[in-house]
Design a protein around this motif. Structure first.
Motif, mmCIF file in Angstrom:
data_model
loop_
_atom_site.group_PDB
_atom_site.id
_atom_site.type_symbol
_atom_site.label_atom_id
_atom_site.label_comp_id
_atom_site.label_asym_id
_atom_site.label_seq_id
_atom_site.Cartn_x
_atom_site.Cartn_y
_atom_site.Cartn_z
ATOM 1 N N CYS A 126 44.324 36.314 46.448
ATOM 2 C CA CYS A 126 44.186 36.942 45.136
ATOM 3 C C CYS A 126 42.912 37.794 45.162
ATOM 4 O O CYS A 126 41.817 37.270 45.334
ATOM 5 C CB CYS A 126 44.085 35.883 44.043
ATOM 6 S SG CYS A 126 43.774 36.614 42.432
ATOM 7 N N CYS A 129 40.542 36.793 41.796
ATOM 8 C CA CYS A 129 39.658 35.612 41.691
ATOM 9 C C CYS A 129 39.312 35.021 43.057
ATOM 10 O O CYS A 129 38.524 34.076 43.149
ATOM 11 C CB CYS A 129 40.285 34.547 40.791
ATOM 12 S SG CYS A 129 41.644 33.643 41.537
ATOM 13 N N CYS A 148 49.115 34.600 41.243
ATOM 14 C CA CYS A 148 48.053 33.605 41.393
ATOM 15 C C CYS A 148 48.173 32.524 40.325
ATOM 16 O O CYS A 148 48.324 32.816 39.144
ATOM 17 C CB CYS A 148 46.699 34.318 41.269
ATOM 18 S SG CYS A 148 45.289 33.212 41.372
ATOM 19 N N CYS A 151 44.825 32.848 37.957
ATOM 20 C CA CYS A 151 44.564 33.965 37.047
ATOM 21 C C CYS A 151 45.784 34.850 36.793
ATOM 22 O O CYS A 151 45.717 35.776 35.987
ATOM 23 C CB CYS A 151 43.384 34.802 37.554
ATOM 24 S SG CYS A 151 43.797 35.819 38.972
HETATM 25 ZN ZN LIG Z 1 43.610 34.786 41.041
#
Ligand SMILES: [Zn+2]
Length: 213
Positions: A126, A129, A148, A151
């Motif tokens: 990701c 994040c 993800c 997030c």
């Molecule tokens: Zn993420």
């Protein structure tokens, strides 16, 4: 807390372990790959990284020297992806001597080439994040729609997670990084651990650290 050096071939789970240790011991995880990627802005150098090439040792040491002097490193830090070769190991020795830092705990995480390749081809990250997933690991599967879990961002493959780049990185590890382990093993206690799954490997590393600190 002590400094920790994690040495491992690609896809041994080194980054994941570093992240878990960083949370548990509240010391920064210094991924040299990420640090260099963040410091590099020109396209030629980015292309070298994409092809699996490595940057100049002096430049890397210089970037690292600044990083480990930041205040968040005062209680220790975790090195992930450094030293990558004997030259870097010797430059790092000089650097920590100059800064009056400890070499700390050295951990070698081992994984076979076949297993490492299987993991690399399933890896998704990701970019929002920093979470890492793996389609081939039951405990690391992302959301079904490829997003993800933390997030909700769309996951991506790292540009150097392809077979050609992997083979090059693995060969480089055997030729250049493995000698660093042998070098450290002559004068320090190197801890050897098999990369099995995240939890087992983490518990083994955690035991080593608790015995050393
Ligand atoms: Zn993420």
């Amino acid at each position: 807390m002590s400094n920790i050096i994690l040495i491992a071939p690609p896809a041994a789970g080194k980054g994941t372990q570093a992240e878990l240790l960083s949370i548990k011991y509240d010391i920064p995880h210094i991924s040299i790959g990420d640090l260099v990627r963040a410091s590099v802005t020109d396209d030629d150098t980015k292309n070298l990284l994409r092809e699996g090439n490595l940057l100049d040792d002096d430049l890397i040491c210089c970037i690292l020297e600044k990083r480990i002097q930041k205040s968040d490193c005062k209680n220790g830090y975790i090195l992930d992806g450094f030293p990558r070769n004997l030259k870097q190991a010797k430059m790092y020795e000089k650097l920590i001597y100059k800064l009056n830092f400890d070499l700390g705990i050295i951990i070698s995480i081992e994984v076979s080439k076949d297993e490492a390749l299987r993991r690399v081809l399933g890896r998704l990250t990701c970019n929002n994040c920093g979470a890492v997933y793996n389609e081939t690991e039951p405990t690391m599967i992302p959301n079904e729609n490829g997003t993800c879990k933390k997030c909700g961002s769309i996951l991506e493959r790292r540009s150097d997670d392809n077979i050609e780049s992997f083979m090059k990185r693995f060969e480089t590890f055997i030729e250049e990084t493995k000698p660093v382990i042998d070098y450290y093993n002559e004068s320090h206690d190197v801890h050897f651990i098999k990369s099995i799954n995240i939890e087992t490997t983490f518990n083994e590393i955690d035991n080593i650290i608790r015995n050393e600190v």
